[in-house]
Design an enzyme around this catalytic site. Structure first.
Site, short mmCIF file in Angstrom:
data_model
loop_
_atom_site.label_atom_id
_atom_site.label_comp_id
_atom_site.label_asym_id
_atom_site.label_seq_id
_atom_site.Cartn_x
_atom_site.Cartn_y
_atom_site.Cartn_z
N ARG A 131 -19.07 0.66 8.85
CA ARG A 131 -18.24 0.87 10.05
C ARG A 131 -18.85 0.13 11.25
O ARG A 131 -18.21 -0.05 12.26
CB ARG A 131 -18.14 2.36 10.42
CG ARG A 131 -17.60 3.31 9.37
CD ARG A 131 -16.27 2.90 8.85
NE ARG A 131 -16.44 2.14 7.64
CZ ARG A 131 -15.50 1.38 7.11
NH1 ARG A 131 -14.33 1.29 7.67
NH2 ARG A 131 -15.73 0.69 6.00
N ASP A 142 -1.86 2.33 0.94
CA ASP A 142 -3.17 2.02 1.50
C ASP A 142 -4.22 2.88 0.78
O ASP A 142 -3.91 3.97 0.32
CB ASP A 142 -3.12 2.38 2.99
CG ASP A 142 -4.24 1.72 3.75
OD1 ASP A 142 -4.79 0.74 3.23
OD2 ASP A 142 -4.55 2.18 4.85
N GLU A 143 -5.45 2.40 0.71
CA GLU A 143 -6.55 3.18 0.12
C GLU A 143 -6.20 3.68 -1.27
O GLU A 143 -6.40 4.85 -1.60
CB GLU A 143 -6.90 4.38 1.02
CG GLU A 143 -7.12 4.06 2.48
CD GLU A 143 -8.51 3.51 2.77
OE1 GLU A 143 -9.22 3.15 1.82
OE2 GLU A 143 -8.85 3.42 3.95
N GLN A 193 -15.25 1.90 -1.84
CA GLN A 193 -15.02 2.87 -0.77
C GLN A 193 -14.30 4.11 -1.27
O GLN A 193 -13.71 4.85 -0.49
CB GLN A 193 -14.24 2.22 0.37
CG GLN A 193 -15.04 1.13 1.07
CD GLN A 193 -14.30 0.53 2.25
OE1 GLN A 193 -14.01 1.21 3.23
NE2 GLN A 193 -13.98 -0.75 2.15
N LYS A 196 -7.84 -6.03 6.47
CA LYS A 196 -6.79 -5.50 5.60
C LYS A 196 -5.55 -5.06 6.38
O LYS A 196 -4.43 -5.43 6.04
CB LYS A 196 -7.37 -4.33 4.82
CG LYS A 196 -6.39 -3.66 3.91
CD LYS A 196 -6.94 -2.35 3.42
CE LYS A 196 -7.16 -1.40 4.58
NZ LYS A 196 -7.73 -0.10 4.16
N THR A 197 -5.77 -4.28 7.44
CA THR A 197 -4.63 -3.78 8.20
C THR A 197 -3.83 -4.93 8.79
O THR A 197 -2.60 -4.92 8.78
CB THR A 197 -5.12 -2.84 9.32
OG1 THR A 197 -6.00 -1.88 8.76
CG2 THR A 197 -3.95 -2.14 9.97
#
Length: 755
Positions: free
Chosen positions: A604, A219-220, A250, A32-33
């Site tokens: 993670r 973001d998020e 998430q 994503k980043t």
DNA sequence: TTCCCGTCGTTTTTT
DNA sequence: ACGACGGGAA
């Protein structure tokens, strides 16, 4: 380098999207980043002025990372990347007068907030024991997250049958807010809601900002609360080039007002939007992704979506079962040491996550004992030390003379004989006369019943504060040292010479150091504001440094957005994961959030994943037997017993439970409009096809069979349990008393004959 | 006014 | 088990 190099078709589509609303549904590890930063670079290449691009994140860490990666692609581009809170601070510094704030307003920390609630409680004559300031503050914060003003809160109270606590909260809320405004101060939540007010009550200003920030990225997005949602919406009306990224799976901040629905509402809000799901995971091994996927599949309120990866299977995740937390910590330490000693991993590749901060203690002790280098993500701890807060309060008072919290914090620290009684008289009189506390100090002689000593000392204090300024000192570091001089700040501890005294002096020096480094960093733009803002808005996660060569310890919440080759998650026990608060009153939503939290933790991990369970755990000082987390029944996992012999007692909690099958089809159609649903289903079907391709093997193991394991050597099969997917085989290895369960489907065991 | 000691509650997660 | 807070003594 081309911005489109090495991207999947979906990633490429997202990078190339320029105008109009865009929703990127990004599963964990989906790059994503990478996509977002390249998209920003692409916007600039398409001729959009960088100043028109605004990227908003939740944490400073995420902002820093994004900024750095954009800079790499586009040096000197100066795209504005900011957290929500910083964005708000900046807007309020500039336009805050509209909502009654001067540009030098102070930002209160939680300690100050609590103190203020205490004061308000006593003003209103409520008992702070019965009405715990923490709980009231919690309710106020919840109200603010939902954009509820004190007046609305009161009105709601009149319409419903509120409990006593609500009534008190309503009264306190109103007075609390009034006190904040009088002191030209805000709390964290105010930063957002004042900005909402600012934007909603000033259409021209809103339109100006909308036009200035034509391309907004968030973001998020699944973690935005109502206030944040409104801010974003306000900046994307005439120019709805809004790109949001997120993953409903998430969403882990529901407890602080985040509305997972915001991400679903995107389509309703921007009918002409485009949705791009990023489903391929580039981070984790198959076997890690599989357990995470099975776990999250148990959530009912969820979009149908599968995690797919082309990564290799990798080592299966393991559950380390330990007798108590002490041995649990040792087992983790040993496990990490084993991995590092193979040479395959460095300490900095490893991270340990836990549900509550309290769990880090035993681990820290074990790591110290075993000389394993580690860092704990608790950045705020430093700024919470009394001596540090005192010094910061001096700075705040210099910068904002009406800051009551700061005044009360420092007026008698270091001790100058101005105790509670005198302070109360001063405050009372100042309120009556409508003066700030500092102004009242200067006229202390007029205050009735004030002691002679205090009549002299208050003006002395006020005069000293009057002589302190950034202008006079030239830099924040210099200002701090002149505060230290004038107040003889360090004398408080210089005489002592105890260890704690030394710590305090060291902390003060560290703060001065931080200020000097700020001065250097800020160069010609030194401001007290800048420094105070920096320290007010730091969070735990900001303190971690991936380059130090140390194991990282942090909460699962803090871990969001990070990745590590090796991940350990502590305490898979009922009451911990899921946390007991989510178990009360059958709150299904909270239980699902706990599941998402574990999902975030697991995903993670890049290559190795370990979960732990301790059979005893001390909580509130009392040691109690634990119950295995119900989540452990939702995916198959190898169980390793970290104590020598205990396994032989058939303890019920050691038995492999039947993994419950995931519910058929997650029901989310109501929340999810058809178009989006069908796109996601396609991805899910694809993933299903992949898994269905695998043939279920018969286990082919028998008790007593000798087997060889590539890592643990030769062992004997001592038990078989479960059927199908969850069939496990238990092996006792010759070497080192190791007893371990394997999911037979994945077990790297080679039969070498019957013993 | 300060300091010391006993009692009580406390634990979710964070900007 | 630990820390914060309140009450009482110096």
């Amino acid at each position: 380098m081309s911005l489109l190099e090495g991207l999947t078709p979906a990633q490429r589509a997202a990078v190339e999207h320029v105008d109009g609303p865009l929703l990127i549904l990004a599963g964990p590890g989906s790059g994503k980043t990478r996509v977002v930063t390249r998209r920003i670079a692409n916007l600039v290449q398409q001729g959009i002025p960088p100043r028109q691009i605004l990227a908003i994140t939740f944490t400073n860490r995420a902002a820093d990372e994004m900024r750095e990666r954009v800079e790499q692609l586009l040096p000197e581009s100066h795209v504005w990347v900011s957290t929500f809170h910083r964005l708000c601070v900046r807007l309020l510094r500039q336009y805050g007068n509209v909502v009654g704030l001067d540009s030098n307003f102070s930002i209160l920390d939680t300690g100050d907030q609590k103190l203020l609630v205490r004061q308000v409680l006593s003003e209103l004559d409520f008992d702070p024991v019965h009405f715990a300031p923490d709980k009231i503050l919690w309710r106020i914060s919840n109200a603010k997250n939902d954009c509820i003003t004190p007046e609305m809160y009161q009105r709601k109270l009149e319409e419903t049958i509120g409990d006593h606590m609500q009534m008190v909260t309503g009264k306190v809320f109103e007075r609390y807010q009034q006190r904040l405004l009088e002191a030209n101060s805000v709390d964290f939540d105010d930063l957002l809601i004042h900005t909402v007010t600012l934007l909603s009550e000033n259409p021209e200003l809103r339109a100006t900002l909308d036009a200035r920030h034509r391309y907004v990225l968030v973001d998020e997005y699944q973690d935005t609360n109502l206030a944040q949602y409104k801010i974003v919406a306000a900046l994307s009306q005439q120019h709805p080039n809004l790109c949001v990224t997120g993953d409903p799976d998430q969403s882990i901040y529901g407890w602080r007002g985040a509305r997972i629905g915001n991400i679903f509402a995107f389509r309703r809000d921007y009918p002409e939007h485009v949705v791009i799901p990023l489903e391929q995971n580039f981070r984790s091994t198959q076997s890690i992704l599989q357990v995470a996927d099975q776990l999250i599949g148990h959530n009912q309120k969820r979009m149908a979506k599968r995690l797919v990866t082309e990564n290799p299977d990798g080592d299966p995740p393991q559950l380390l079962i330990c007798p108590d937390s002490h041995q649990e910590a040792d087992a983790v330490a040993r496990q990490l040491r084993d991995l590092v000693e193979t040479g395959e991993y460095r300490w900095s590749d490893c991270a340990v996550f836990y549900r509550v901060n309290a769990l880090s203690r035993s681990l820290e002790a074990a790591f110290l004992r075993q000389r394993i280098p580690f860092q704990v993500a608790t950045g705020v701890a430093f700024y919470e030390r009394a001596e540090v807060k005192d010094l910061l309060a001096y700075l705040r008072l210099v910068h904002n003379p009406s800051d009551r919290s700061a005044f009360l914090r420092v007026v008698n620290s270091p001790l100058r004989g101005l105790g509670k009684t005198s302070q109360n008289r001063l405050v009372e009189w100042a309120d009556r006369e409508g003066l700030t506390l500092l102004e009242a100090c200067e006229r202390a002689k007029e205050i009735p019943k004030l002691s002679k000593a205090a009549q002299v000392k208050f003006p002395v204090f006020a005069r000293m504060m009057g002589e302190l300024s950034l202008a006079a000192s030239g830099s924040v570091g210099e200002l701090l040292s002149s505060i230290l001089d004038r107040t003889r700040f360090l004398q408080q501890w210089e005489a002592g010479g105890s260890e704690q005294d030394g710590d305090k002096i060291a902390n003060v020096e560290e703060l001065v150091g931080a200020a000097r480094s700020y001065d250097e960093h800020a160069a010609d733009e030194i401001s007290l504001e800048g420094f105070l803002e920096q320290v007010a808005l730091v969070s735990d996660v900001d303190s971690i440094d991936r380059t130090t060569g140390e194991v990282t310890l942090m909460t699962m919440h803090a871990a969001k957005g990070l990745e590590f080759p090796v991940v350990v998650i502590l305490g898979l026990e009922e009451g911990l994961i899921p946390h007991e608060r989510s178990l009360r009153e059958q709150n299904r939503d909270e239980l699902e959030e706990e599941r998402r939290l574990l999902f975030v933790g697991m995903t993670r991990a890049k290559r190795r994943l370990f979960l732990t369970q301790s059979r005893m755990r001390s909580i509130h000082g009392r040691t109690m037997p634990t119950i295995a987390s119900p989540f452990l029944n939702e995916f198959p996992i190898e169980r390793v017993h970290c104590d020598g012999d205990e396994w032989e007692f058939a303890q019920p909690w050691l038995e492999q439970a039947e993994a419950s099958p995931p519910p058929q089809e997650p029901q989310l159609a109501t929340l999810l409009p058809g178009d989006l649903m069908s796109k996601l289903k396609t991805g899910a079907d694809l993933a299903n096809g992949v898994t269905q391709g695998k043939v279920e093997l018969q286990s082919g193991y028998a008790i007593g069979m000798q087997v060889r394991h590539p890592r643990y050597g030769i062992g004997t099969v001592v038990n078989l349990q479960g059927m199908g997917l969850n069939r496990t085989v238990t092996v006792r290895f010759v070497d080192g008393d190791r007893v371990q369960d394997f999911v037979s489907k994945h077990a790297p065991l080679q039969p070498i004959g019957v013993g």
